[in-house]
Design an enzyme around this catalytic site. Structure first.
Site, PDB file in Angstrom:
ATOM      1  N   ASP A 195      42.269  86.612 -81.087  1.00 34.38           N
ATOM      2  CA  ASP A 195      42.546  87.588 -82.131  1.00 34.38           C
ATOM      3  C   ASP A 195      41.665  88.810 -81.898  1.00 34.38           C
ATOM      4  O   ASP A 195      40.977  88.924 -80.874  1.00 34.38           O
ATOM      5  CB  ASP A 195      42.340  86.986 -83.517  1.00 34.38           C
ATOM      6  CG  ASP A 195      40.867  86.762 -83.849  1.00 34.38           C
ATOM      7  OD1 ASP A 195      40.007  86.889 -82.939  1.00 34.38           O
ATOM      8  OD2 ASP A 195      40.570  86.465 -85.011  1.00 34.38           O
ATOM      9  N   LYS A 245      50.011  84.076 -79.779  1.00 32.59           N
ATOM     10  CA  LYS A 245      48.787  83.746 -80.514  1.00 32.59           C
ATOM     11  C   LYS A 245      49.052  82.721 -81.602  1.00 32.59           C
ATOM     12  O   LYS A 245      48.320  81.730 -81.739  1.00 32.59           O
ATOM     13  CB  LYS A 245      48.179  84.999 -81.121  1.00 32.59           C
ATOM     14  CG  LYS A 245      46.896  84.722 -81.899  1.00 32.59           C
ATOM     15  CD  LYS A 245      46.654  85.795 -82.939  1.00 32.59           C
ATOM     16  CE  LYS A 245      45.794  85.268 -84.060  1.00 32.59           C
ATOM     17  NZ  LYS A 245      45.756  86.144 -85.227  1.00 32.59           N
TER      18      LYS A 245
END
Length: 217
Positions: free
Chosen positions: A139, A121
């Site tokens: 997220d 991420k």
């Protein structure tokens, strides 16, 4: 509403709400963005933005940060949580950038993912927001909303990312990932909406009778 119709509606709605998509984390270059994103793990962007001015006054580039003592870094970043691990990661990744990349952040997903404290991420955020490369960082907001909007089953963030990339045009990924975050924080929060409250949830699923249970990331 068919999935293709939901996708187009979501694209249009988010673009109308958020035509501009400023990056929530204060930074000045790829290195300061990388550090800020690392600090944002299990911490709010607001808190990170309160902490980074002091950190970057100490060192705002890999060469200077690599020279700092871990304890000094940790003392500054303590409010962000997980400070022992994050401080060690910031110092070590800075050393690696100096040793292997002449102090610069590599514009390469695989190389970024090899840095201490940098997962998929974080690497995706840096690639999209620092270098403009198409990426779709997922997220908790995006993972939750994608399930509420019927875009993925949400079995994992990996699957959610894969499904969103398949559904939305590549040239919209970087903008859209921020737009979904903004919308999730403003209208479709974890407690403020259960899949039946916000405008997008109501429009996509007007007949939904029960709260939408979502899988955690």
């Amino acid at each position: 509403m068919l999935k293709a119709e939901r996708v187009q509606y979501i694209l249009d709605k988010l673009q109308s709400l958020y035509p501009e998509t400023p990056i929530p984390l204060d930074h000045s270059d790829p290195y300061t963005l990388l550090v800020a994103v690392l600090l944002s793990a299990q911490c709010t962007d607001e808190r990170v933005n309160q902490v980074t001015p002091a950190l970057f006054a100490l060192a705002d580039n890999a060469r200077d940060m690599a020279r700092q003592d871990v304890d000094k870094i940790q003392q500054i970043i303590r409010p962000c949580g997980l400070s022992p691990q994050k401080a060690k990661a910031i110092k070590r990744l800075s050393e690696i950038l100096v040793e292997d990349y002449d102090g610069e952040v590599p514009q390469d997903m695989e190389a970024l993912e090899q840095l201490p404290g940098v997962g998929h991420k974080t690497a995706s955020v840096v690639m999209s927001q620092a270098f403009g490369e198409p990426a779709f960082p997922v997220d908790t907001h995006i993972h939750r909303l994608a399930q509420r909007w019927g875009l993925t089953s949400g079995k994992s963030v990996v699957q959610t990312e894969r499904d969103l990339k398949r559904l939305f045009p590549r040239d919209a990924w970087n903008r859209l990932h921020l737009q979904i975050i903004y919308y999730g924080r403003e209208f479709c929060t974890a407690r403020g909406c259960d899949g039946r409250v916000c405008e997008i949830c109501r429009t996509c699923y007007p007949d939904r009778k029960h709260p939408k249970k979502t899988r955690k990331a």
